[in-house]
Design an enzyme around this catalytic site. Structure first.
Site, mmCIF file in Angstrom:
data_model
loop_
_atom_site.group_PDB
_atom_site.id
_atom_site.type_symbol
_atom_site.label_atom_id
_atom_site.label_comp_id
_atom_site.label_asym_id
_atom_site.label_seq_id
_atom_site.Cartn_x
_atom_site.Cartn_y
_atom_site.Cartn_z
ATOM 1 N N ASP A 13 -7.066 1.436 -6.849
ATOM 2 C CA ASP A 13 -6.926 2.537 -7.816
ATOM 3 C C ASP A 13 -8.028 2.561 -8.859
ATOM 4 O OD1 ASP A 13 -4.547 3.193 -6.486
ATOM 5 O OD2 ASP A 13 -3.417 1.763 -7.690
ATOM 6 N N LYS A 16 -11.893 5.338 -6.482
ATOM 7 C CA LYS A 16 -12.776 5.456 -5.307
ATOM 8 C C LYS A 16 -12.832 6.901 -4.821
ATOM 9 C CE LYS A 16 -10.150 2.383 -3.269
ATOM 10 N NZ LYS A 16 -9.323 1.953 -4.394
ATOM 11 N N HIS A 41 -5.609 8.402 -3.025
ATOM 12 C CA HIS A 41 -6.856 8.734 -3.712
ATOM 13 C C HIS A 41 -6.707 10.128 -4.319
ATOM 14 C CE1 HIS A 41 -9.237 5.748 -0.954
ATOM 15 N NE2 HIS A 41 -8.214 5.193 -1.583
ATOM 16 N N GLN A 223 -7.846 0.518 -0.817
ATOM 17 C CA GLN A 223 -7.483 -0.773 -1.422
ATOM 18 C C GLN A 223 -8.723 -1.378 -2.104
ATOM 19 O OE1 GLN A 223 -6.178 -0.302 2.133
ATOM 20 N NE2 GLN A 223 -4.761 0.856 0.918
#
Ligand code: GDP
Ligand code: IMO
Ligand code: MG
Length: 427
Positions: A13, A16, A41, A223
């Protein structure tokens, strides 16, 4: 040749999605290479918020080829819904390519994820319960079902039958759960197969050709480093390889093809799920960051644990993935703080330790060595160039760069595309 890998440096988090969406403007192809719909995302475009779980963030441009690589685990129902949602919003999904070698998340994976977590009790991992771990377990046990199998009714039926026999036995005997009905699962999944078939390709070949033609390829990590199965805070990790090297395996490209690695660093640290977190703030500062940053999971809605920026984590991510530039995000969330802390080292039993601990017992007991910096107490969300940033904001990110030995490439001061300051171009 331009193939850029964007990865998370912390516990996920980091933003990205935002960075990939920004960089995707100049890319031709955007690729997801690991994880599944455990990822969330969030990307904001033209005032609209998009929450992507499986589709690469490049999907929001209509002219990019988007690839879901072999390293991703796909829950077909979730992917189909995400494709349909995009189509309803007028987004073209015809450029999507799904690997024929990607593994399929089955209903028993989701149920096993939930019951195994319950069984772990106090040792639970805090998974997203999307079936990610159990699907990768089957992949590694060589009993998984791949997209290529799903598209072949005979193959799929045979594999499903064998798997269900074992899974139903396990579910009943160990977890006291009802098993799954073969015919019902088969009919459901063969329905998904027809919806996905038009998108399925040998995506490694697609990428080989794209790179050969000089197209710009962007790899979107999900991740993050400390959730990596090998390099993360095991066992409080996910079951895939989010580090930059994972892009080679999960997309089927050679390491020699990667030109740059961008590590996304949130300006503070968050973590969802269980496991040690040395700079965690369990006080009103942590609460304030959670509130200012709306730090609640995109996928599960869980409150994220918040803490100070940990340069030891980022330094470690830097060498595990060979990061060329950092993209520092959410600096604006710290606008109101009078003072800030950066963890520049760990002390264990009174001694400074130089390596990131493999032992979780050690990591849980380390004492962060903090440096305190003065805050900027100014709204930076409208700043558009590095020089315009308040001097204390620059000092904060420059100190991170010094401690980690990684150059700053991008600073993000808000969720929108225009709230991005470029210091080094990556394409
Ligand atoms: P990801 O999983 O790494 O893509 O990150 P998430 O999307 O789960 O969480 C990051 C959140 O921060 C999203 O809601 C983004 O829209 C938002 N975001 C990204 N960069 C910035 C930034 O620089 N400032 C602010 N305020 N929000 C940002
Ligand atoms: P993005 O891509 C943050 C965490 C879970 C749990 C652990 C294992 O949005 O950064 P899993 O369901 O993968 O077996 O759970 O990993 N986790 C994430 N945390 N962001 C993510 O993705 C995550 N994906 C998994 O909370 O601790
Ligand atoms: Mg996320």
């Amino acid at each position: 040749m331009s193939a850029v890998v964007v990865i998370g440096t912390q516990w996920g988090d980091e933003g990205k999605g935002k960075i990939v969406d920004y960089l995707a403007e100049k890319a031709d192809v955007v690729v997801r290479y690991q994880g599944g719909n455990n990822a969330g995302h969030t990307v904001i475009v033209g005032g609209n918020e998009f929450k992507l779980h499986l589709l690469p963030s490049g999907i929001l441009y209509n002219d990019k080829t988007c690839v879901i690589g072999n390293g991703v685990v796909i829950d077909p129902a979730v992917l189909i819904k995400e494709i349909e949602n995009m189509q309803e919003k007028g987004i073209d999904t015809s450029n999507l390519r799904i690997s024929n070698r990607a593994h399929v998340i089955m209903p028993y994976h989701r149920l096993l994820d939930a019951v195994e977590e319950e069984y772990r009790g106090d040792f639970k991992i805090g998974t997203t319960k999307r079936g990610i771990g159990p699907c990768y377990m089957d992949k590694n046990a060589r009993s998984g079902i791949r997209i290529v199998d799903l598209l072949d009714e005979e193959e799929f039926s045979a594999k499903l039958e064998r798997n269900l026999e074992a899974k139903n036995h396990l579910l009943k005997a160990v977890y006291n759960e009802e098993g799954f009905d073969f015919e019902a699962v088969k009919a459901e999944y063969l329905g998904y197969a027809e919806k996905l078939r038009p998108y399925v390709r040998d995506t490694s070949a697609v990428l080989y050709q794209a790179i050969g033609e000089g197209q710009k390829v962007l790899f979107e990590g999900a991740q993050a480093t400390l959730l990596d199965l090998d390099h993360g805070t095991y066992p409080y990790v996910t079951s895939s390889h989010p580090i930059a090297g994972g892009a080679c395996i999960g997309a089927g490209i050679g390491p020699s093809k990667i030109s740059k690695v961008i590590g996304v660093v949130k300006a503070y640290t968050t973590r969802v799920g269980e496991g040690p977190f040395p700079t965690e703030l369990l006080d009103e500062t942590g609460e304030m960051i959670r509130k200012e940053g709306h730090e609640f999971g995109t996928t599960t809605g869980r409150p994220r644990r918040c803490g100070w920026l940990d340069a030891c984590v980022v330094r470690y991510a830097g060498y595990v993935s060979g990061i060329d530039y950092m993209a520092i995000t959410r600096l604006d969330i710290l606008d109101k703080l009078k003072t800030l802390k950066i963890c520049v080292g760990y002390k264990y039993k009174g001694e400074i330790i130089n390596e990131f601990p493999a032992s979780l017992k050690v990591l849980a007991e380390v004492e962060p060595v903090y440096e305190e910096l003065t805050g900027w107490e100014t709204d930076i969300s409208g700043v558009r160039s590095y020089d315009e940033l308040p001097v204390n904001a620059r000092k904060y990110v420059e100190r991170l760069s010094e401690v980690t030995g990684i150059q700053i490439g991008i600073v993000s001061v808000g969720p929108r595309r225009d709230q991005t300051i470029i210091i080094h171009e990556v394409f």
